[in-house]
Design a protein around this motif. Sequence first.
Motif, PDB file in Angstrom:
ATOM      1  N   GLY A 253      37.044  74.962 -57.195  1.00 45.16           N
ATOM      2  CA  GLY A 253      36.146  76.567 -57.736  1.00 45.16           C
ATOM      3  C   GLY A 253      34.631  75.689 -57.740  1.00 45.16           C
ATOM      4  N   VAL A 254      34.545  74.628 -58.103  1.00 46.13           N
ATOM      5  CA  VAL A 254      32.642  74.645 -58.822  1.00 46.13           C
ATOM      6  C   VAL A 254      31.879  74.293 -57.015  1.00 46.13           C
ATOM      7  CG1 VAL A 254      31.041  72.684 -59.488  1.00 46.13           C
ATOM      8  CG2 VAL A 254      33.029  73.122 -60.290  1.00 46.13           C
ATOM      9  N   VAL A 255      32.741  73.687 -56.103  1.00 47.15           N
ATOM     10  CA  VAL A 255      32.313  74.030 -54.876  1.00 47.15           C
ATOM     11  C   VAL A 255      32.106  75.262 -53.796  1.00 47.15           C
ATOM     12  CG1 VAL A 255      32.786  73.428 -52.406  1.00 47.15           C
ATOM     13  CG2 VAL A 255      33.183  71.564 -54.134  1.00 47.15           C
ATOM     14  N   LEU A 256      33.280  75.989 -54.320  1.00 46.30           N
ATOM     15  CA  LEU A 256      33.193  77.908 -54.226  1.00 46.30           C
ATOM     16  C   LEU A 256      31.958  78.462 -54.937  1.00 46.30           C
ATOM     17  CD1 LEU A 256      33.633  80.225 -52.914  1.00 46.30           C
ATOM     18  CD2 LEU A 256      35.409  80.624 -54.690  1.00 46.30           C
ATOM     19  N   PHE A 257      31.642  78.301 -55.890  1.00 44.50           N
ATOM     20  CA  PHE A 257      30.222  78.628 -56.954  1.00 44.50           C
ATOM     21  C   PHE A 257      29.108  78.186 -55.672  1.00 44.50           C
ATOM     22  CE2 PHE A 257      26.835  78.528 -59.952  1.00 44.50           C
ATOM     23  CZ  PHE A 257      26.954  79.885 -60.489  1.00 44.50           C
ATOM     24  N   ASN A 258      28.992  76.711 -55.615  1.00 45.16           N
ATOM     25  CA  ASN A 258      27.823  75.793 -55.452  1.00 45.16           C
ATOM     26  C   ASN A 258      27.555  76.520 -53.722  1.00 45.16           C
ATOM     27  OD1 ASN A 258      28.552  72.567 -55.660  1.00 45.16           O
ATOM     28  ND2 ASN A 258      27.431  74.252 -56.964  1.00 45.16           N
ATOM     29  N   MET A 259      28.716  77.189 -53.117  1.00 47.04           N
ATOM     30  CA  MET A 259      28.227  77.925 -51.883  1.00 47.04           C
ATOM     31  C   MET A 259      28.020  79.117 -52.525  1.00 47.04           C
ATOM     32  SD  MET A 259      30.834  76.512 -48.565  1.00 47.04           S
ATOM     33  CE  MET A 259      32.816  76.962 -50.209  1.00 47.04           C
ATOM     34  N   LEU A 260      28.240  79.874 -53.198  1.00 48.45           N
ATOM     35  CA  LEU A 260      28.118  81.416 -53.206  1.00 48.45           C
ATOM     36  C   LEU A 260      26.560  81.218 -53.906  1.00 48.45           C
ATOM     37  CD1 LEU A 260      31.108  82.336 -54.610  1.00 48.45           C
ATOM     38  CD2 LEU A 260      30.361  82.793 -52.980  1.00 48.45           C
ATOM     39  N   THR A 261      26.076  80.749 -54.440  1.00 54.77           N
ATOM     40  CA  THR A 261      24.938  80.276 -55.236  1.00 54.77           C
ATOM     41  C   THR A 261      23.401  79.287 -55.439  1.00 54.77           C
ATOM     42  OG1 THR A 261      25.313  79.259 -56.984  1.00 54.77           O
ATOM     43  CG2 THR A 261      25.744  81.502 -57.152  1.00 54.77           C
ATOM     44  N   GLY A 262      24.303  78.109 -54.165  1.00 55.72           N
ATOM     45  CA  GLY A 262      23.476  77.246 -54.324  1.00 55.72           C
ATOM     46  C   GLY A 262      23.086  76.552 -55.671  1.00 55.72           C
ATOM     47  N   SER A 263      23.774  76.875 -55.960  1.00 54.46           N
ATOM     48  CA  SER A 263      23.893  75.114 -57.693  1.00 54.46           C
ATOM     49  C   SER A 263      25.003  75.156 -57.838  1.00 54.46           C
ATOM     50  CB  SER A 263      22.765  76.329 -58.561  1.00 54.46           C
ATOM     51  OG  SER A 263      22.952  77.827 -59.452  1.00 54.46           O
ATOM     52  N   SER A 264      24.506  74.954 -59.035  1.00 52.68           N
ATOM     53  CA  SER A 264      26.582  74.527 -60.050  1.00 52.68           C
ATOM     54  C   SER A 264      26.449  74.834 -61.421  1.00 52.68           C
ATOM     55  CB  SER A 264      26.430  73.230 -60.649  1.00 52.68           C
ATOM     56  OG  SER A 264      26.324  71.759 -59.698  1.00 52.68           O
ATOM     57  N   PRO A 265      27.926  74.788 -61.835  1.00 49.22           N
ATOM     58  CA  PRO A 265      27.550  76.293 -63.072  1.00 49.22           C
ATOM     59  C   PRO A 265      27.248  75.701 -64.441  1.00 49.22           C
ATOM     60  CG  PRO A 265      30.087  75.807 -62.296  1.00 49.22           C
ATOM     61  CD  PRO A 265      28.839  74.691 -61.269  1.00 49.22           C
ATOM     62  N   TRP A 266      27.684  74.112 -63.882  1.00 45.99           N
ATOM     63  CA  TRP A 266      27.812  74.398 -65.393  1.00 45.99           C
ATOM     64  C   TRP A 266      27.220  72.173 -65.399  1.00 45.99           C
ATOM     65  CZ3 TRP A 266      31.782  77.095 -65.999  1.00 45.99           C
ATOM     66  CH2 TRP A 266      32.802  76.401 -65.126  1.00 45.99           C
ATOM     67  N   LYS A 267      26.185  71.633 -65.884  1.00 41.94           N
ATOM     68  CA  LYS A 267      26.362  70.062 -65.650  1.00 41.94           C
ATOM     69  C   LYS A 267      27.882  69.448 -66.167  1.00 41.94           C
ATOM     70  CE  LYS A 267      21.947  69.778 -66.766  1.00 41.94           C
ATOM     71  NZ  LYS A 267      20.745  69.695 -67.354  1.00 41.94           N
ATOM     72  N   ARG A 268      29.518  69.971 -67.003  1.00 36.33           N
ATOM     73  CA  ARG A 268      29.673  68.760 -67.877  1.00 36.33           C
ATOM     74  C   ARG A 268      30.838  70.477 -67.916  1.00 36.33           C
ATOM     75  NH1 ARG A 268      30.491  63.495 -70.335  1.00 36.33           N
ATOM     76  NH2 ARG A 268      32.947  63.924 -70.864  1.00 36.33           N
ATOM     77  N   ALA A 269      32.313  70.301 -67.492  1.00 36.90           N
ATOM     78  CA  ALA A 269      33.398  70.800 -68.183  1.00 36.90           C
ATOM     79  C   ALA A 269      33.045  70.669 -69.785  1.00 36.90           C
ATOM     80  CB  ALA A 269      34.313  71.165 -67.596  1.00 36.90           C
ATOM     81  N   ALA A 270      32.558  70.348 -70.404  1.00 36.33           N
ATOM     82  CA  ALA A 270      32.672  70.583 -71.227  1.00 36.33           C
ATOM     83  C   ALA A 270      32.557  71.595 -72.719  1.00 36.33           C
ATOM     84  CB  ALA A 270      32.362  68.660 -72.027  1.00 36.33           C
ATOM     85  N   LEU A 271      33.123  71.486 -74.136  1.00 38.55           N
ATOM     86  CA  LEU A 271      33.445  72.532 -74.612  1.00 38.55           C
ATOM     87  C   LEU A 271      30.769  72.594 -75.653  1.00 38.55           C
ATOM     88  CD1 LEU A 271      36.402  73.571 -76.037  1.00 38.55           C
ATOM     89  CD2 LEU A 271      34.844  75.201 -75.365  1.00 38.55           C
ATOM     90  N   ARG A 272      30.991  71.083 -75.166  1.00 38.83           N
ATOM     91  CA  ARG A 272      29.497  71.065 -75.980  1.00 38.83           C
ATOM     92  C   ARG A 272      28.809  71.703 -75.064  1.00 38.83           C
ATOM     93  NH1 ARG A 272      30.837  65.349 -75.180  1.00 38.83           N
ATOM     94  NH2 ARG A 272      29.699  64.824 -73.175  1.00 38.83           N
ATOM     95  N   VAL A 273      28.921  72.274 -73.660  1.00 33.22           N
ATOM     96  CA  VAL A 273      28.039  72.103 -72.892  1.00 33.22           C
ATOM     97  C   VAL A 273      27.839  73.980 -73.533  1.00 33.22           C
ATOM     98  CG1 VAL A 273      27.565  72.725 -70.555  1.00 33.22           C
ATOM     99  CG2 VAL A 273      27.993  70.301 -71.446  1.00 33.22           C
ATOM    100  N   LYS A 274      26.623  74.401 -72.670  1.00 29.30           N
ATOM    101  CA  LYS A 274      26.172  76.394 -73.469  1.00 29.30           C
ATOM    102  C   LYS A 274      27.220  77.264 -71.905  1.00 29.30           C
ATOM    103  CE  LYS A 274      23.305  79.596 -74.076  1.00 29.30           C
ATOM    104  NZ  LYS A 274      21.834  79.955 -74.709  1.00 29.30           N
ATOM    105  N   GLU A 275      26.770  76.314 -70.897  1.00 33.22           N
ATOM    106  CA  GLU A 275      27.187  77.107 -70.144  1.00 33.22           C
ATOM    107  C   GLU A 275      28.522  77.613 -69.558  1.00 33.22           C
ATOM    108  OE1 GLU A 275      25.237  75.171 -69.416  1.00 33.22           O
ATOM    109  OE2 GLU A 275      23.326  76.097 -68.895  1.00 33.22           O
ATOM    110  N   TYR A 276      29.172  76.129 -69.884  1.00 33.56           N
ATOM    111  CA  TYR A 276      30.691  76.126 -70.183  1.00 33.56           C
ATOM    112  C   TYR A 276      31.671  76.420 -70.985  1.00 33.56           C
ATOM    113  CZ  TYR A 276      35.501  74.324 -70.044  1.00 33.56           C
ATOM    114  OH  TYR A 276      36.788  74.035 -69.994  1.00 33.56           O
ATOM    115  N   ARG A 277      30.692  76.632 -72.598  1.00 33.25           N
ATOM    116  CA  ARG A 277      31.923  77.315 -73.343  1.00 33.25           C
ATOM    117  C   ARG A 277      31.547  78.744 -73.499  1.00 33.25           C
ATOM    118  NH1 ARG A 277      28.606  75.048 -77.052  1.00 33.25           N
ATOM    119  NH2 ARG A 277      27.082  77.214 -77.301  1.00 33.25           N
ATOM    120  N   MET A 278      30.411  79.439 -72.620  1.00 31.75           N
ATOM    121  CA  MET A 278      29.987  80.819 -72.150  1.00 31.75           C
ATOM    122  C   MET A 278      31.504  81.367 -71.295  1.00 31.75           C
ATOM    123  SD  MET A 278      26.128  81.260 -71.862  1.00 31.75           S
ATOM    124  CE  MET A 278      26.010  83.000 -71.633  1.00 31.75           C
ATOM    125  N   TRP A 279      31.775  80.473 -69.754  1.00 30.57           N
ATOM    126  CA  TRP A 279      32.887  80.411 -69.580  1.00 30.57           C
ATOM    127  C   TRP A 279      33.817  80.882 -70.170  1.00 30.57           C
ATOM    128  CZ3 TRP A 279      33.888  82.634 -64.604  1.00 30.57           C
ATOM    129  CH2 TRP A 279      34.580  81.920 -64.138  1.00 30.57           C
TER     130      TRP A 279
END
Length: 324
Positions: A253-279
């Motif tokens: 799933g993360v690789v698919l996001f990489n292919m669609l956008t050229g970047s990573s959705p978050w640095k780490r799948a942990a609740l203390r990371v803002k992007e992942y918490r928003m997800w």
Amino acid sequence: MLARIFYCCFPREFPEDKTPCQADKETRKKRRFFWRLRRKEKVVTENLVRRRVSQTLEQKNREAARNFENKDNLTELSVLGRGSFSWVTLIRNAKTSDVVTQKCVHRLVESSNAKEEIILFQLNHANVVKLLCWKRSLTVLTMYTEFCSRGTLVGVLKNLSYTETRGYFSQLMDGVEHLHLRGVVHRDIKPQNLLLTGDKTLKIADFGCACVFVRDGREIRLRGLVGSEPYVAPEVFKRATYLAPAVDLWSCGVVLFNMLTGSSPWKRAALRVKEYRMWVDEDAALYRRKEWRRIDSRSRRLLKSLLEPNPKRRMSAWKYCLPH
């Protein structure tokens, strides 16, 4: 009630010097003894089967390694990569006129990689890199694999069309399905470990973190933090046991996001990371960000099924169907 009727109609005969209770105890002891013996025989039989399979693989490897025995026939063309405990070079075999990849790993870290060569040698799929043979010395494990001329997926991430993304991702899921059906989990799927051939075939490579998750016909849960942080599933960070196939699906799933956008959705799948918490919270502000606006609604639904925080509800490889 039935037991009482049975014993009244067919009374058991016991030796004169033993009570029914003592006889029952002896019977239970005999049953336990024979059960342990049967279990021990089963383990011995399974070990013999594994030993025979290992011997068969070793024999096949020895036959294939004859083409690489003479070092004078091997010419180093370039160095493809170098790490702390391994290095990868491109070589030409004068005997077969083939260009292959040579990966060398220090035997000091081989134990942590389990049996990478044994696992890879048993896999045969168009979307899994092919291991030609391997050689062991006292200090180095050398593996010869097919050469993928277009390099890794990283080089083309930012220039992929939707059609190319759909094609590459379908191949990735086909390869992952083959691994899981063979009882193997990769645990380090990322663009750096996905190779491309000249005819745009995607191949899964680098099985240094791979392991077998099916033993005696049963799926076992894994333990341990393995993989690259942006691609590791959230349950792995909890330091508890986790389901093996679901870990690979999260990375896909993360690789698919990489292919669609050229970047990573978050640095780490942990609740203390803002992007992942928003997800996890399904915050609408996340989808207004630049990288998320590039993703159409159908691909977003696929990402939701792959990047499901609950591993039991996460999509499996054989249920995958990319929207057209």
